[in-house]
Design an enzyme around this catalytic site. Structure first.
Site, PDB file in Angstrom:
ATOM      1  N   LYS A  31      62.487  -9.509  70.399  1.00 56.69           N
ATOM      2  CA  LYS A  31      61.035  -9.414  70.140  1.00 56.69           C
ATOM      3  C   LYS A  31      60.552 -10.285  68.993  1.00 56.69           C
ATOM      4  O   LYS A  31      59.404 -10.677  68.979  1.00 56.69           O
ATOM      5  CB  LYS A  31      60.639  -7.961  69.917  1.00 56.69           C
ATOM      6  CG  LYS A  31      61.168  -7.377  68.640  1.00 56.69           C
ATOM      7  CD  LYS A  31      60.765  -5.930  68.505  1.00 56.69           C
ATOM      8  CE  LYS A  31      61.236  -5.401  67.176  1.00 56.69           C
ATOM      9  NZ  LYS A  31      61.612  -3.984  67.265  1.00 56.69           N
ATOM     10  N   ARG A 126      59.072   7.792  64.298  1.00 58.89           N
ATOM     11  CA  ARG A 126      58.363   6.800  65.098  1.00 58.89           C
ATOM     12  C   ARG A 126      58.452   7.333  66.520  1.00 58.89           C
ATOM     13  O   ARG A 126      58.111   8.486  66.754  1.00 58.89           O
ATOM     14  CB  ARG A 126      58.947   5.389  64.917  1.00 58.89           C
ATOM     15  CG  ARG A 126      57.900   4.302  65.227  1.00 58.89           C
ATOM     16  CD  ARG A 126      58.424   2.893  65.087  1.00 58.89           C
ATOM     17  NE  ARG A 126      59.336   2.521  66.173  1.00 58.89           N
ATOM     18  CZ  ARG A 126      59.885   1.319  66.314  1.00 58.89           C
ATOM     19  NH1 ARG A 126      59.625   0.369  65.446  1.00 58.89           N
ATOM     20  NH2 ARG A 126      60.690   1.043  67.324  1.00 58.89           N
TER      21      ARG A 126
HETATM   22  C1  PLP Z   1      62.827  -3.768  67.024  1.00 59.49           C
HETATM   23  C2  PLP Z   1      63.634  -2.759  67.652  1.00 59.49           C
HETATM   24  C3  PLP Z   1      65.023  -2.852  67.596  1.00 59.49           C
HETATM   25  C4  PLP Z   1      65.732  -3.960  66.846  1.00 59.49           C
HETATM   26  O1  PLP Z   1      65.641  -3.731  65.476  1.00 59.49           O
HETATM   27  P1  PLP Z   1      66.380  -4.711  64.436  1.00 59.49           P
HETATM   28  O2  PLP Z   1      66.174  -4.066  63.124  1.00 59.49           O
HETATM   29  O3  PLP Z   1      65.720  -6.029  64.570  1.00 59.49           O
HETATM   30  O4  PLP Z   1      67.803  -4.759  64.842  1.00 59.49           O
HETATM   31  C5  PLP Z   1      65.754  -1.886  68.236  1.00 59.49           C
HETATM   32  N1  PLP Z   1      65.167  -0.877  68.910  1.00 59.49           N
HETATM   33  C6  PLP Z   1      63.838  -0.754  68.986  1.00 59.49           C
HETATM   34  C7  PLP Z   1      63.260   0.383  69.749  1.00 59.49           C
HETATM   35  C8  PLP Z   1      63.023  -1.672  68.352  1.00 59.49           C
HETATM   36  O5  PLP Z   1      61.702  -1.550  68.435  1.00 59.49           O
END
Ligand code: PLP
Length: 357
Positions: A31, A126
Site C-alpha cells: 500500500k 483499529r
Molecule cells: C498497513 C498494514 C499492514 C502493513 O503494516 P507495516 O507496518 O507496513 O508492515 C498490515 N496489515 C494491515 C491491515 C495494514 O493496514
C-alpha cells in the site's frame, strides 16, 4: 525518489527466510508503493507468498501490469466497492457481516468464490471483531453462498501502539482452536500482524498457530516499527528522496512583525539565533511529511509549507541547483509515493553497500 530494487529484494528475502524458519509466511504489503509494479514484482521474486494492499485501485494497477501474484485486500471492503472487490481479488480482510453478506451476493452474481479472513480486535482499537462476537460472525459466514472462510488475523501497533506479545498472540491461537472445535474445520490462514510483530516472531517465543505476517514498512525501510530501530542485516536506505535547492540566503532567525497563524493553522514559536544561512528546497507538504525526513548530519529541517522546505546547513553552504538527499519514514514515504510531483526512479543494479548502516 530513488528506489533500489536490489536492496528491497534483499530485505524481503531476508525476512521471508527468517520467518520461514518459524513456519511463518509473508504477505508483502504494497500500500505504500501506490501499486508500483516494480516493487510488487520485486517482492514476489523475493519469495513473499502473496501481496496485500488496502486499496483496490492499487491492486487493479498491479493486475493491469500483470504482476504474477495472489493479491488480497487487507482493508475491509467498502460496501460501494464490493463488486470490484469480488471481481479483482480472491480474498479480503473483513470485520462487518453486512459487508460479507454483500460480498456473497456479488460473488453469486459473478459466479466466483470470495475468501474471507476475519480481523479480530486484540487491543489496538483499529479494525477488528470483538473476540466474543467472532464465533457468531463465522457461523453466519459459513452459511453464505460463495463465501469461503479462510482464516483470522489481527492488527496491532497501528492506532494505539499496542505491542504484539506472547499474551495477545496466544489469544489469537486460542481463538483458532476454539473455531476449529466449534465448527469442525481447519483454519487455513492465521495472520498475526504487521512489521510490529517481527520482534515477537523472531524472539523465539512460541508461535502457536500463527502462520502469516503482513509486512510493508520493514521490507521497504528496513526498520522494526515499535521503536523504529534498524533490523540487523537489512538496508535502511533502499528508498531515498532527492530535492533541489532553489534559494540560499542569510536571514534573521526570528520573523519580524505580529505573529498569527501560518499556512497550516499553527503558531510557530521561534528563538533568536541571530543571522542564519537558510536554503529552500523545491519540496513541500504536498510531497512529504516534513517531520519524516532525515538529511545527512549537519542539515536541519526548519520549516515547510506546501511547496517549500526550509533547511539550515551547519557545515557547508548549499548552492542553488545542488541536491540534498533524504531518508524517509513511513509517513513521508507514503506521501512521496502518492505525489505526482515526485519522480520515481528505479535502480536495479545496487552500487553502494551500506548494509545495516
Ligand atoms: C498497513 C498494514 C499492514 C502493513 O503494516 P507495516 O507496518 O507496513 O508492515 C498490515 N496489515 C494491515 C491491515 C495494514 O493496514
Amino acid at each position: 525518489m530513488e528506489i533500489d530494487l536490489i536492496k528491497i529484494n534483499h530485505n524481503a528475502r531476508t525476512l521471508v527466510e527468517r520467518l520461514g524458519q518459524c513456519g511463518i509466511s509473508v504477505t508483502g504489503v504494497t500500500k505504500a508503493a501506490l501499486g508500483s509494479e516494480e516493487i510488487a514484482a520485486t517482492l514476489i521474486a523475493a519469495g513473499v507468498k502473496r501481496l496485500g494492499d488496502s486499496r483496490i485501485e492499487n491492486i487493479k494497477a498491479m493486475q493491469l501490469a500483470e504482476v504474477p501474484a495472489v493479491m488480497v485486500l487487507i482493508r475491509s471492503p467498502m460496501l460501494s466497492q464490493v463488486e470490484q472487490v469480488v471481481a479483482c481479488v480472491d480474498a479480503s480482510f473483513n470485520t462487518e457481516i453486512e459487508v460479507i453478506r454483500a460480498l456473497s451476493l456479488e460473488a453469486q452474481k459473478a459466479d466466483r468464490h470470495h475468501g474471507v479472513i476475519l480481523m479480530v480486535e486484540l487491543g489496538d482499537l483499529r479494525e477488528g471483531i470483538m473476540p466474543e462476537d467472532l464465533l457468531g460472525i463465522i457461523r453466519e459466514s459459513l452459511t453464505l453462498p460463495h463465501i469461503d472462510f479462510k482464516g483470522i488475523g489481527t492488527n496491532l501497533a497501528c492506532r494505539s501502539g499496542v505491542e504484539p506479545d506472547r499474551r495477545n498472540m496466544a489469544i489469537l491461537t486460542e481463538l483458532v482452536y476454539m473455531i476449529e472445535k466449534t465448527f469442525d474445520l481447519r483454519v487455513e490462514i492465521v495472520s498475526g500482524g504487521n512489521s510490529a510483530n517481527l520482534q515477537w516472531a523472531l524472539s523465539g517465543a512460541a508461535i502457536g498457530r500463527i502462520n502469516d505476517l503482513r509486512l510493508g514498512e520493514a521490507i521497504l525501510l528496513g526498520c522494526e516499527t515499535l521503536q523504529r530501530r534498524p533490523i540487523p542485516g537489512l538496508y535502511t536506505d533502499a528508498i531515498t528522496l532527492t530535492a533541489e535547492v532553489i534559494e540560499v540566503k542569510v536571514k534573521p532567525s526570528l520573523p519580524s512583525g505580529q505573529i498569527s497563524q501560518n499556512a497550516f493553522g499553527e503558531k510557530p514559536v521561534t528563538v533568536d539565533r541571530g543571522q542564519v544561512s537558510q536554503a529552500i528546497l523545491a519540496l513541500g507538504r504536498q510531497d512529504i511529511d516534513p517531520d519524516g525526513l532525515q538529511a545527512r548530519k549537519g542539515i536541519d529541517i526548519k520549516g515547510a509549507s506546501s511547496d517549500h522546505l526550509i533547511v539550515e546547513s551547519r557545515c557547508e553552504d548549499l548552492l542553488i541547483g545542488s541536491e540534498v538527499v533524504f531518508r524517509l519514514n513511513y509517513s513521508a514515504l507514503v506521501r512521496a509515493m502518492t505525489s505526482p510531483f515526485v519522480a520515481k526512479v528505479y535502480d536495479s543494479c545496487s552500487k553502494s553497500c551500506s548494509n545495516g548502516e
